[in-house]
Design a protein around this motif. Structure first.
Motif, PDB file in Angstrom:
ATOM      1  N   SER A 244       0.824  -1.212   0.000  1.00 24.56           N
ATOM      2  CA  SER A 244       0.000   0.000   0.000  1.00 24.56           C
ATOM      3  C   SER A 244       0.855   1.258   0.000  1.00 24.56           C
ATOM      4  CB  SER A 244      -0.930  -0.003   1.219  1.00 24.56           C
ATOM      5  OG  SER A 244      -1.792  -1.109   1.191  1.00 24.56           O
ATOM      6  N   PHE A 245       1.940   1.240   0.757  1.00 19.83           N
ATOM      7  CA  PHE A 245       2.825   2.410   0.798  1.00 19.83           C
ATOM      8  C   PHE A 245       3.451   2.663  -0.564  1.00 19.83           C
ATOM      9  CE2 PHE A 245       7.065   4.260   1.495  1.00 19.83           C
ATOM     10  CZ  PHE A 245       6.690   5.442   2.110  1.00 19.83           C
ATOM     11  N   LYS A 246       3.849   1.604  -1.263  1.00 16.69           N
ATOM     12  CA  LYS A 246       4.416   1.769  -2.609  1.00 16.69           C
ATOM     13  C   LYS A 246       3.383   2.348  -3.568  1.00 16.69           C
ATOM     14  CE  LYS A 246       7.933  -1.863  -2.290  1.00 16.69           C
ATOM     15  NZ  LYS A 246       8.392  -3.185  -2.794  1.00 16.69           N
ATOM     16  N   LEU A 247       2.119   1.938  -3.405  1.00 11.84           N
ATOM     17  CA  LEU A 247       1.062   2.507  -4.243  1.00 11.84           C
ATOM     18  C   LEU A 247       0.932   4.003  -4.008  1.00 11.84           C
ATOM     19  CD1 LEU A 247      -1.850  -0.112  -3.991  1.00 11.84           C
ATOM     20  CD2 LEU A 247      -0.565   0.493  -6.034  1.00 11.84           C
ATOM     21  N   LEU A 248       0.900   4.400  -2.742  1.00  4.98           N
ATOM     22  CA  LEU A 248       0.745   5.815  -2.420  1.00  4.98           C
ATOM     23  C   LEU A 248       1.916   6.647  -2.909  1.00  4.98           C
ATOM     24  CD1 LEU A 248      -0.753   5.791   1.196  1.00  4.98           C
ATOM     25  CD2 LEU A 248      -1.910   6.350  -0.921  1.00  4.98           C
ATOM     26  N   MET A 249       3.082   6.056  -2.985  1.00  5.33           N
ATOM     27  CA  MET A 249       4.267   6.793  -3.409  1.00  5.33           C
ATOM     28  C   MET A 249       4.496   6.714  -4.909  1.00  5.33           C
ATOM     29  SD  MET A 249       5.204   8.218  -0.700  1.00  5.33           S
ATOM     30  CE  MET A 249       6.751   8.931  -1.292  1.00  5.33           C
ATOM     31  N   SER A 250       3.491   6.279  -5.664  1.00  2.93           N
ATOM     32  CA  SER A 250       3.613   6.195  -7.118  1.00  2.93           C
ATOM     33  C   SER A 250       2.882   7.349  -7.788  1.00  2.93           C
ATOM     34  CB  SER A 250       3.063   4.864  -7.633  1.00  2.93           C
ATOM     35  OG  SER A 250       1.663   4.796  -7.452  1.00  2.93           O
ATOM     36  N   PHE A 251       3.432   7.858  -8.853  1.00  7.75           N
ATOM     37  CA  PHE A 251       2.798   8.935  -9.614  1.00  7.75           C
ATOM     38  C   PHE A 251       1.481   8.454 -10.199  1.00  7.75           C
ATOM     39  CE2 PHE A 251       1.970  11.097 -13.637  1.00  7.75           C
ATOM     40  CZ  PHE A 251       2.019  12.433 -13.259  1.00  7.75           C
ATOM     41  N   ASP A 252       1.432   7.197 -10.625  1.00  6.14           N
ATOM     42  CA  ASP A 252       0.241   6.646 -11.252  1.00  6.14           C
ATOM     43  C   ASP A 252      -0.974   6.755 -10.322  1.00  6.14           C
ATOM     44  OD1 ASP A 252      -0.464   5.070 -13.792  1.00  6.14           O
ATOM     45  OD2 ASP A 252      -1.385   3.860 -12.229  1.00  6.14           O
ATOM     46  N   PHE A 253      -0.810   6.339  -9.064  1.00  8.35           N
ATOM     47  CA  PHE A 253      -1.915   6.386  -8.112  1.00  8.35           C
ATOM     48  C   PHE A 253      -2.315   7.830  -7.825  1.00  8.35           C
ATOM     49  CE2 PHE A 253      -3.904   6.381  -3.946  1.00  8.35           C
ATOM     50  CZ  PHE A 253      -4.765   5.303  -4.029  1.00  8.35           C
ATOM     51  N   GLU A 344       3.359  11.371 -21.452  1.00  4.84           N
ATOM     52  CA  GLU A 344       2.269  12.346 -21.481  1.00  4.84           C
ATOM     53  C   GLU A 344       1.095  11.828 -22.302  1.00  4.84           C
ATOM     54  OE1 GLU A 344       1.297  17.006 -22.608  1.00  4.84           O
ATOM     55  OE2 GLU A 344       3.311  16.198 -22.940  1.00  4.84           O
ATOM     56  N   HIS A 345       1.383  11.203 -23.433  1.00  2.00           N
ATOM     57  CA  HIS A 345       0.315  10.649 -24.265  1.00  2.00           C
ATOM     58  C   HIS A 345      -0.470   9.588 -23.499  1.00  2.00           C
ATOM     59  CE1 HIS A 345      -1.540   7.977 -27.269  1.00  2.00           C
ATOM     60  NE2 HIS A 345      -1.604   9.051 -28.040  1.00  2.00           N
ATOM     61  N   HIS A 346       0.228   8.756 -22.753  1.00  2.00           N
ATOM     62  CA  HIS A 346      -0.444   7.704 -21.986  1.00  2.00           C
ATOM     63  C   HIS A 346      -1.413   8.303 -20.970  1.00  2.00           C
ATOM     64  CE1 HIS A 346      -1.187   4.279 -19.384  1.00  2.00           C
ATOM     65  NE2 HIS A 346      -0.664   4.945 -18.367  1.00  2.00           N
ATOM     66  N   TYR A 347      -0.940   9.264 -20.178  1.00  2.00           N
ATOM     67  CA  TYR A 347      -1.799   9.820 -19.137  1.00  2.00           C
ATOM     68  C   TYR A 347      -2.878  10.738 -19.698  1.00  2.00           C
ATOM     69  CZ  TYR A 347       1.138   7.892 -15.469  1.00  2.00           C
ATOM     70  OH  TYR A 347       1.796   7.027 -14.627  1.00  2.00           O
ATOM     71  N   VAL A 349      -4.171  10.726 -23.047  1.00  2.00           N
ATOM     72  CA  VAL A 349      -5.101  10.081 -23.992  1.00  2.00           C
ATOM     73  C   VAL A 349      -5.695   8.798 -23.410  1.00  2.00           C
ATOM     74  CG1 VAL A 349      -5.349   9.059 -26.283  1.00  2.00           C
ATOM     75  CG2 VAL A 349      -3.881  11.067 -25.955  1.00  2.00           C
ATOM     76  N   ASP A 350      -4.803   7.918 -22.928  1.00  2.00           N
ATOM     77  CA  ASP A 350      -5.266   6.612 -22.464  1.00  2.00           C
ATOM     78  C   ASP A 350      -6.030   6.675 -21.140  1.00  2.00           C
ATOM     79  OD1 ASP A 350      -3.989   5.658 -24.658  1.00  2.00           O
ATOM     80  OD2 ASP A 350      -2.224   4.921 -23.592  1.00  2.00           O
ATOM     81  N   ILE A 351      -5.802   7.708 -20.342  1.00  2.00           N
ATOM     82  CA  ILE A 351      -6.462   7.800 -19.032  1.00  2.00           C
ATOM     83  C   ILE A 351      -7.388   9.001 -18.963  1.00  2.00           C
ATOM     84  CG2 ILE A 351      -6.107   8.039 -16.548  1.00  2.00           C
ATOM     85  CD1 ILE A 351      -3.485   6.561 -16.859  1.00  2.00           C
ATOM     86  N   PHE A 352      -6.819  10.218 -19.030  1.00  3.86           N
ATOM     87  CA  PHE A 352      -7.592  11.453 -18.864  1.00  3.86           C
ATOM     88  C   PHE A 352      -8.747  11.534 -19.866  1.00  3.86           C
ATOM     89  CE2 PHE A 352      -8.169  15.955 -20.089  1.00  3.86           C
ATOM     90  CZ  PHE A 352      -8.557  16.484 -18.882  1.00  3.86           C
ATOM     91  N   THR A 353      -8.432  11.443 -21.156  1.00  3.47           N
ATOM     92  CA  THR A 353      -9.472  11.561 -22.185  1.00  3.47           C
ATOM     93  C   THR A 353     -10.417  10.369 -22.169  1.00  3.47           C
ATOM     94  OG1 THR A 353      -7.937  12.817 -23.576  1.00  3.47           O
ATOM     95  CG2 THR A 353      -9.888  11.893 -24.650  1.00  3.47           C
ATOM     96  N   ALA A 354      -9.882   9.183 -21.958  1.00  3.43           N
ATOM     97  CA  ALA A 354     -10.723   7.979 -21.964  1.00  3.43           C
ATOM     98  C   ALA A 354     -11.754   8.013 -20.844  1.00  3.43           C
ATOM     99  CB  ALA A 354      -9.840   6.742 -21.840  1.00  3.43           C
ATOM    100  N   ILE A 355     -11.347   8.444 -19.663  1.00  2.77           N
ATOM    101  CA  ILE A 355     -12.268   8.511 -18.524  1.00  2.77           C
ATOM    102  C   ILE A 355     -13.382   9.521 -18.803  1.00  2.77           C
ATOM    103  CG2 ILE A 355     -12.481   9.285 -16.124  1.00  2.77           C
ATOM    104  CD1 ILE A 355      -9.697   8.089 -15.642  1.00  2.77           C
ATOM    105  N   ILE A 356     -13.015  10.689 -19.288  1.00  2.62           N
ATOM    106  CA  ILE A 356     -14.016  11.729 -19.538  1.00  2.62           C
ATOM    107  C   ILE A 356     -14.960  11.318 -20.659  1.00  2.62           C
ATOM    108  CG2 ILE A 356     -14.336  14.109 -20.290  1.00  2.62           C
ATOM    109  CD1 ILE A 356     -11.774  14.818 -18.844  1.00  2.62           C
ATOM    110  N   ASP A 357     -14.426  10.717 -21.724  1.00  2.00           N
ATOM    111  CA  ASP A 357     -15.286  10.273 -22.828  1.00  2.00           C
ATOM    112  C   ASP A 357     -16.275   9.214 -22.368  1.00  2.00           C
ATOM    113  OD1 ASP A 357     -14.090  12.015 -24.547  1.00  2.00           O
ATOM    114  OD2 ASP A 357     -12.808  10.539 -25.545  1.00  2.00           O
ATOM    115  N   GLN A 358     -15.814   8.328 -21.505  1.00  2.00           N
ATOM    116  CA  GLN A 358     -16.707   7.294 -20.983  1.00  2.00           C
ATOM    117  C   GLN A 358     -17.830   7.916 -20.160  1.00  2.00           C
ATOM    118  OE1 GLN A 358     -16.442   3.930 -21.571  1.00  2.00           O
ATOM    119  NE2 GLN A 358     -18.361   3.609 -20.456  1.00  2.00           N
TER     120      GLN A 358
END
Length: 434
Positions: A244-253, A344-347, A349-358
């Protein structure tokens, strides 16, 4: 003290007898003897009532008959059981052969323990099902994984009263430090120490609160997890805390945490409105329109702001921020043999835009233009305030556009004149009552 097993036995026996004698006077941690100054809430309340009512005072405590004080915990339990049986009997009599349902809900008390409440009533609808499945952005695998990890982290930190106490202590110390260095201000009801909240599956507002609380208590949560990882009593506790600590210390989370906060913050107002028992359809439709507009605005103009917000947060929490221009690689991408993209493209297009489009797709599917028009026209039939929203043209349009097969051409002609008569009759009634 004498020696040998017999002496030890006699000493132990005397100790047990003393404890037994004391337990007759001490109830639930309080000293209930007459000379005590801390007799517990129950006896203190009886004494308070006796001081205000002479009739009560003449029958309780020292004035009660020796064999009828009714203050021991055994007698109190028997009295409560009598009350419970009477309540159950009354409920059964009231329900009779009618249909009923059970509402079961739970909430955390001050010690963070789950307490269950059960209610019997004739109708079990509370508005939560209006938003069932509302957050279908969770169908995106990365979003689903994020929420699973979020629940996992909160469950670990909130698993015991001791951990919750540690969390509050760390948060209080963090707030005090930030006040000392001038980063936050003090004031009434400002910087209160709270706790983490477990999200509920049927209410998406609880997910939003869980995210906001974790962001607020991020540093304190990390400290609690570090302590468990080092001093946990079992290897599973230490392993779960380390993960859990590793998750919190990740940019992805951290990125998912903030994108979810922004998107769900916009939809939360609509979510709350649709969960109300008494629906204001017109207001709900306005909220649908404003929610769509704000979500679209976030998609078009919000990327830079989100990225700056996440980057600032990560620097404050000592989380490593990746270089956005470097190549992003993942196991899934390499197996699918897709073209390489930047971080940048991953975060973006694949995440930011995908979530909002959904989310936009879900809102458009549930509240398309035709459905919104139908609901808006239906508000003209709202009986509140003596049909204040009554409108002849809207009702006729409602019939022509949505119920054409239910009315013949002749009935449609008569309908308009009948509505005009009704409208005038209502107006004359209002004038006569003034």
């Amino acid at each position: 003290m004498g020696k040998g097993p017999n002496s030890a036995h006699r000493f132990a026996t005397r100790c047990l007898e003393n404890l037994k004698n004391q337990s007759c006077h001490i109830e639930r941690g309080h000293d209930e003897r007459p000379e005590s100054k801390n007799r517990g809430n129950f006896l203190e309340m009886i004494e308070l009532l006796a001081s205000y009512n002479e009739q009560v005072g003449a029958l309780v405590l020292g004035n009660a008959p020796q064999n009828a004080k009714y203050t021991s915990h055994q007698i109190q339990k028997e009295i409560l059981h009598v009350f419970a049986r009477n309540v159950q009997s009354s409920i059964r009599h009231e329900i009779g052969d009618a249909r009923f349902c059970l509402l079961v809900d739970e909430a955390q008390d001050e010690s963070r323990r789950e307490q269950m409440a059960l209610v019997i009533r004739g109708q079990g609808y509370d508005g939560a099902s209006n938003m069932r499945g509302e957050w279908n952005a969770r169908e995106i695998s990365d979003v689903h994984t994020f929420f699973q990890n979020l629940i996992f982290i909160i469950n670990i930190v909130s698993a015991s009263c001791k951990r919750n106490d540690e969390l509050r202590a760390f948060q209080a110390a963090t707030i005090e430090h930030l006040v000392d260095i001038g980063e936050i201000e003090t004031g009434k009801e400002v910087n209160q120490v709270g706790g983490l909240q477990r999200p509920g599956d049927s209410r998406w507002s609880s997910h939003f609160k869980s995210i906001c609380n974790l962001i607020k208590m991020y540093g304190a949560t990390c400290l609690v997890l570090e302590n468990i990882a080092l001093d946990g009593s079992t290897y599973s506790q230490r392993g779960d805390a380390t993960f859990s600590f590793k998750l919190l210390m990740s940019f992805d989370f951290a990125f998912f945490l903030h994108i979810m906060k922004n998107v769900m913050g916009i939809t939360d107002v609509l979510c709350q409105a649709l969960q109300q028992k008494s629906q204001d359809i017109l207001n709900a439709m306005h909220l649908v329109t404003s929610t769509k507009t704000l979500i679209q605005k976030l998609r078009d103009d919000g990327w830079e702001t989100i990225l700056e917000e996440v980057t600032s947060f990560c620097k404050h929490q000592d989380i490593e921020v990746p270089d956005m221009d470097t190549c992003f690689s993942s196991v899934r991408r390499s197996r699918r043999k897709t073209k390489s993209v930047t971080v940048e493209h991953h975060y973006r297009v694949d995440i930011f835009t995908a979530i909002i489009d959904q989310e936009l797709q879900e809102l458009n599917n549930r509240f398309n233009e035709q459905a919104i028009e139908l609901l808006k026209l239906s508000t003209t039939l709202d009986p509140r305030n003596s049909y204040k929203l009554f409108n002849v043209e809207d009702i006729c349009l409602l019939v022509d556009k949505f119920y054409p097969e239910d009315f013949s051409d002749q009935e449609k002609i008569h309908l308009r004149f009948q509505l005009q008569h009704y409208e005038l009759d209502q107006l004359l009634n209002e004038l006569s009552q003034r």
